[in-house]
Write a protein that holds these residues in place. Structure first.
Motif, PDB file in Angstrom:
ATOM      1  N   HIS A 349       0.858  -1.192   0.000  1.00  0.00           N
ATOM      2  CA  HIS A 349       0.000   0.000   0.000  1.00  0.00           C
ATOM      3  C   HIS A 349       0.887   1.232   0.000  1.00  0.00           C
ATOM      4  N   LYS A 353      -4.729   7.070   3.570  1.00  0.00           N
ATOM      5  CA  LYS A 353      -5.514   6.035   4.227  1.00  0.00           C
ATOM      6  C   LYS A 353      -6.184   6.656   5.445  1.00  0.00           C
ATOM      7  N   THR A 359       0.383   6.930   3.748  1.00  0.00           N
ATOM      8  CA  THR A 359       0.760   5.694   4.439  1.00  0.00           C
ATOM      9  C   THR A 359       1.433   4.698   3.501  1.00  0.00           C
TER      10      THR A 359
END
Ligand SMILES: [Zn+2]
Length: 463
Positions: A349, A353, A359
């Motif tokens: 990822h 977020k 993030t």
């Protein structure tokens, strides 16, 4: 003008034996080189004393780096070089030739230096073609020193340049032809030790103990898998380190490797010892019982070298981690402080977020994942699917999302479950192979005995 020696224009009326002289000089250098190359650098000094703080590079930025200092301190001084030349000249009954010293200025080129030395420009081409070693001169830096020897007609006869703490370049005219070679310096390795107790910061304790900032960083690197040097350090923590110092002509050049060390953090004692695998010749740090000091994860994902040295007093208060809703650790530091991957893995990822702000989540194998939140920005070039190495910078600390001030929010998950990054048991890397256990004992027992003697003395002194 950078002429150091006013008498450089010493006249040479007769030059009967230039070839003989240069042959002798070259032979001298070659012999020196061979002797140096064969010198055993493993000599040691067991009762070495550490240097007083004043003699070490200060922890300020405008001072030369330890590397630069090492380079500078290694240079054969002009009088030494001239004395060497004089001996050769005396043997040949010649008036002594004079070496001149030229300091490289910011924006300088070799051509400009040659012009200052009065050497014909075409001899620069000749010099650059004098051998592979001459290529070293394409990497000179401001404040480097070139020593140059010319004849009366300003023909280049010799050039000497200190490449680094280990070697120097020598260009000599032999039989009318320039020849470039590198030679190794003679280096003596001595053993030294130092101890310190932390009052306000690790850096200050190191400075008080008289050890360089580089050595402190290495010490932190050795124990960085067990101790979080951003959050874990407390007043009263202590360390003892046995390390090498490299000497040339009786003068300290720089610190060598840490041989063994102890760090006492919040009452827990950690010891490490350096061991070189006889097969791979690779050196690593192990616990006294042969376990690797390295772990699959770093304790701290913040590059603490970039946090101010006062981190122990200015850090985020650990009590806040007691909040039940808070499933990670917060590292307060200056905006822009590099954030590193705590272990090897793959980015799964990278983006905003919710309250986490910018993030990054890294998956490490199948079992572990780590999360880095509130980033100011991401390291360029990284995207979902990118592979990252332990210690590699992945982003920069900030306050994106719901954050009261710049800090890193770090989470460590095992099989998807949040664990306290400060206390979770981290998987270790490989111990000393069984077939080398006997060799490990043999090599490390004397070092550990020395360490234990030192730490016991330290405890006795403090009580
Ligand atoms: Zn947090």
């Amino acid at each position: 003008m950078a002429f150091i020696n006013k008498d450089f224009r010493f006249q040479e009326k007769q030059d009967k034996h230039p070839r003989l002289r240069w042959l002798l000089f070259a032979a001298g250098c070659a012999v020196l080189g061979v002797v140096i190359a064969n010198t055993n650098t493993e000599s040691s000094r067991s009762d070495a004393e550490i240097l007083v703080a004043d003699e070490l590079p200060a922890f300020t930025e405008n001072k030369p780096s330890p590397e630069t200092a090492a380079r500078l301190s290694f240079q054969l001084t002009l009088p030494e070089l001239q004395a060497q030349q004089k001996i050769i000249d005396d043997i040949n009954h010649e008036p002594p030739k004079q070496w001149r010293e030229f300091k490289v200025k910011s924006g300088d080129t070799l051509a400009a230096l040659f012009k200052r030395a009065g050497i014909k420009p075409q001899q620069l081409d000749e010099m650059m073609k004098s051998g592979k070693a001459a290529k070293q001169l394409t990497r000179i830096y401001p404040k480097d020193i070139l020593r140059i020897l010319t004849d009366d007609d300003k023909n280049l006869l010799g050039l000497r340049y200190e490449i680094d703490h280990a070697s120097y370049l020598m260009i000599e005219r032999k039989n009318g032809v320039l020849e470039a070679n590198t030679f190794k310096h003679e280096i003596e390795t001595r053993t030294a030790h130092a101890s310190g107790t932390i009052d306000s910061s690790l850096f200050l304790a190191g400075k008080e103990a008289g050890i360089s900032q580089n050595l402190i960083m290495e010490l932190a690197g050795i124990f960085g898998w067990d101790i979080d040097f951003v959050l874990d350090i407390r007043k009263g923590d202590s360390f003892t380190v046995v390390y090498e110092e490299l000497y040339h002509n009786g003068e300290k050049i720089k610190d060598g490797n840490i041989l063994t060390a102890e760090f006492v953090n919040q009452g827990n004692t950690y010891q490490a010892v350096r061991y070189t695998n006889p097969e791979t010749n690779r050196s690593e740090y192990f616990t006294p019982d042969g376990k690797s000091m390295r772990k699959a994860f770093l304790r701290s994902p913040v590059n603490f070298t970039r946090i101010s040295s006062g981190f122990t007093t200015r850090r985020y208060h650990p009590i806040l981690h007691k909040f039940r809703s808070h499933k990670g650790t917060d590292y307060a530091a200056k905006r822009g402080t590099p954030i590193v991957a705590s272990g090897d893995g793959k980015i799964v990822h990278r983006g905003r977020k919710g309250g986490y702000g910018r993030t990054i989540i890294i998956q490490h194998g199948t079992k572990y994942s780590t999360l880095y939140a509130h980033l100011n920005s991401y390291k360029r070039g990284l995207r979902v699917g990118s592979k990252v190495k332990q210690g590699q910078t992945i982003g920069f600390l900030g306050s994106s999302g719901l954050a009261s001030g710049p800090h890193l929010h770090y989470e460590f998950r095992v099989n998807g479950v949040h664990r306290n990054p400060l206390t979770v048991k981290l998987p270790t890397s490989k111990p000393v192979p069984k077939r080398y256990r006997a060799d490990f004992e043999l090599m490390t027992t004397p070092l550990l005995a020395q360490l234990n003697l030192l730490t016991r003395t330290q405890v006795a002194l403090n009580n």
